[in-house]
Scaffold this motif. Structure first.
Motif, PDB file in Angstrom:
ATOM      1  N   PHE A   7      39.245 -25.259 -30.352  1.00 41.08           N
ATOM      2  CA  PHE A   7      38.386 -25.294 -31.269  1.00 41.08           C
ATOM      3  C   PHE A   7      37.225 -23.653 -30.497  1.00 41.08           C
ATOM      4  O   PHE A   7      37.464 -23.540 -29.759  1.00 41.08           O
ATOM      5  N   ARG A   8      37.529 -23.250 -31.399  1.00 42.49           N
ATOM      6  CA  ARG A   8      36.815 -21.375 -31.190  1.00 42.49           C
ATOM      7  C   ARG A   8      35.557 -21.551 -32.586  1.00 42.49           C
ATOM      8  O   ARG A   8      35.498 -21.540 -33.360  1.00 42.49           O
ATOM      9  N   LYS A   9      34.409 -21.091 -31.466  1.00 40.00           N
ATOM     10  CA  LYS A   9      33.220 -20.881 -32.131  1.00 40.00           C
ATOM     11  C   LYS A   9      33.001 -19.102 -32.489  1.00 40.00           C
ATOM     12  O   LYS A   9      33.079 -18.541 -31.408  1.00 40.00           O
ATOM     13  N   PHE A  10      32.530 -18.873 -34.043  1.00 39.26           N
ATOM     14  CA  PHE A  10      32.613 -17.103 -33.537  1.00 39.26           C
ATOM     15  C   PHE A  10      31.422 -16.616 -34.583  1.00 39.26           C
ATOM     16  O   PHE A  10      31.310 -17.770 -35.482  1.00 39.26           O
ATOM     17  N   LEU A  11      30.992 -15.588 -34.190  1.00 41.79           N
ATOM     18  CA  LEU A  11      29.733 -15.268 -35.341  1.00 41.79           C
ATOM     19  C   LEU A  11      29.723 -13.518 -36.189  1.00 41.79           C
ATOM     20  O   LEU A  11      30.403 -13.127 -35.150  1.00 41.79           O
ATOM     21  N   PHE A  12      29.357 -13.817 -36.961  1.00 44.39           N
ATOM     22  CA  PHE A  12      29.152 -11.913 -37.465  1.00 44.39           C
ATOM     23  C   PHE A  12      28.085 -11.563 -37.357  1.00 44.39           C
ATOM     24  O   PHE A  12      26.798 -12.498 -37.363  1.00 44.39           O
ATOM     25  N   GLU A  13      27.446 -10.305 -35.880  1.00 43.45           N
ATOM     26  CA  GLU A  13      27.012  -9.637 -35.244  1.00 43.45           C
ATOM     27  C   GLU A  13      26.102  -9.513 -36.354  1.00 43.45           C
ATOM     28  O   GLU A  13      25.852  -9.202 -37.347  1.00 43.45           O
ATOM     29  N   HIS A  14      24.434  -9.402 -35.487  1.00 41.78           N
ATOM     30  CA  HIS A  14      23.176  -9.054 -36.575  1.00 41.78           C
ATOM     31  C   HIS A  14      23.388 -10.378 -38.006  1.00 41.78           C
ATOM     32  O   HIS A  14      23.091  -9.272 -38.857  1.00 41.78           O
ATOM     33  N   SER A  15      23.551 -10.709 -37.763  1.00 38.52           N
ATOM     34  CA  SER A  15      23.445 -11.864 -39.530  1.00 38.52           C
ATOM     35  C   SER A  15      23.393 -13.159 -38.683  1.00 38.52           C
ATOM     36  O   SER A  15      22.830 -13.586 -37.800  1.00 38.52           O
ATOM     37  N   GLN A  16      22.567 -13.909 -40.334  1.00 40.07           N
ATOM     38  CA  GLN A  16      22.114 -15.022 -39.879  1.00 40.07           C
ATOM     39  C   GLN A  16      23.593 -16.286 -40.376  1.00 40.07           C
ATOM     40  O   GLN A  16      23.880 -16.781 -41.024  1.00 40.07           O
ATOM     41  N   ILE A  17      24.740 -15.361 -40.399  1.00 35.97           N
ATOM     42  CA  ILE A  17      27.109 -16.007 -40.577  1.00 35.97           C
ATOM     43  C   ILE A  17      27.037 -16.430 -39.862  1.00 35.97           C
ATOM     44  O   ILE A  17      27.355 -16.214 -38.462  1.00 35.97           O
TER      45      ILE A  17
END
Length: 286
Positions: A7-17
């Motif tokens: 399992f891995r989390k990720f995010l889009f930098e400089h955003s609320q996504i």
């Protein structure tokens, strides 16, 4: 190639996504080995297990998240559970007297019935939210749940083939900006191009690069996922306590002992009169 049970989390930098990805093989097959299921049920159970892991990423405390459904169709019971430390278990029950499951859609398998998400903290009060059943897929039903209950725009992609199951989650968090609106439109469109074959066979880096190579994505460390049942002798005694003193002693009079099997891992528990005496009175004078 895909690494199993991660399992891995990720995010889009400089955003609320934000996002999450999961792939299961060993744990999925271990759960399937407990009971023989028709193929459509193995797929639905696999999707449910992947979904439970993805949704467990929203937990902010120690505890578990479970997806439960009771239906009037060929599948009468469905349960997939994941703990905060990524241990999973799951089960499905099929109506043995009715027609065998043939359809692949959620409504064909469950028929009319209720679906819910239950969040159980190790300490604190349990919370349960009802999942709408208008959508014809599990992913669609869960997207509706997040939209209605959590007011969070969410996209879910869930696949299973009887050997592997995998999922991808995208979610807009509160406080989104106009730039986030544009980014969400792009990533939602890109994610919709993912195929079952890609998600079931490719590793997280390859999947995210194929989908979002033009975006700035931060991918967090891998977290292992494994099958582990949370049953124990103590929990089984607690279930007997909730059954009631009179009922337990009636069973003892009729059978001489009380035997219980875990529906998830088939662990066998046996209790003698001395165990029931201690459970209800703390001594053996009954």
């Amino acid at each position: 190639m895909q690494a199993s049970d991660q399992f891995r989390k990720f995010l889009f930098e400089h955003s609320q996504i934000r996002g999450a990805w999961v792939h299961l093989s060993n744990s999925y097959n271990e759960i399937l080995s407990q009971t023989s299921y028709p193929q459509p049920v193995t797929h639905l159970l696999g999707e449910s297990l992947a979904a439970s892991v993805l949704m467990s990423s929203t937990l902010k405390f120690n505890g578990s998240l479970s997806l439960q459904a009771n239906g009037e169709g060929p599948v009468t019971t469905l349960l997939a559970e994941c703990s905060h430390d990524r241990f999973i278990r799951g089960i499905a029950r099929v109506d043995e007297e009715g027609p065998q499951p043939k359809g692949e859609t959620l409504n064909q398998l469950l028929g009319q019935g209720r679906m819910a998400i239950t969040i159980t903290p190790d300490q604190g009060q349990r919370y349960q939210g009802v999942v709408p059943r208008e959508a014809d897929t599990l992913a669609g039903a869960l997207e509706e749940y997040f939209e209605r209950s959590e007011q969070l725009a969410t996209r879910l992609f869930l696949f299973a083939d009887g050997e592997h199951c995998a999922g991808l989650l995208l979610q807009r968090l509160p406080g989104a900006t106009e730039e986030d609106d544009q980014l969400w439109e792009r990533v939602e469109h890109l994610a919709a191009t993912i195929s079952a074959g890609e998600l079931l066979t490719l590793d997280s880096e390859t999947v995210l690069h194929r989908l979002f190579h033009e975006e700035e994505v931060r991918l967090f460390d891998r977290e292992p996922v494994a099958f582990r049942c949370s049953c124990s002798r103590e929990r089984t005694l607690a279930a007997l306590q909730s059954l009631g003193k009179d009922e337990c002693y009636d069973i003892l009079e009729e059978q001489g002992s009380i035997e219980m099997d875990c529906q998830f891992c088939h662990a066998h528990y046996q209790f003698q009169r001395i165990d029931i005496d201690q459970l209800f009175s703390g001594h053996t004078l009954h």
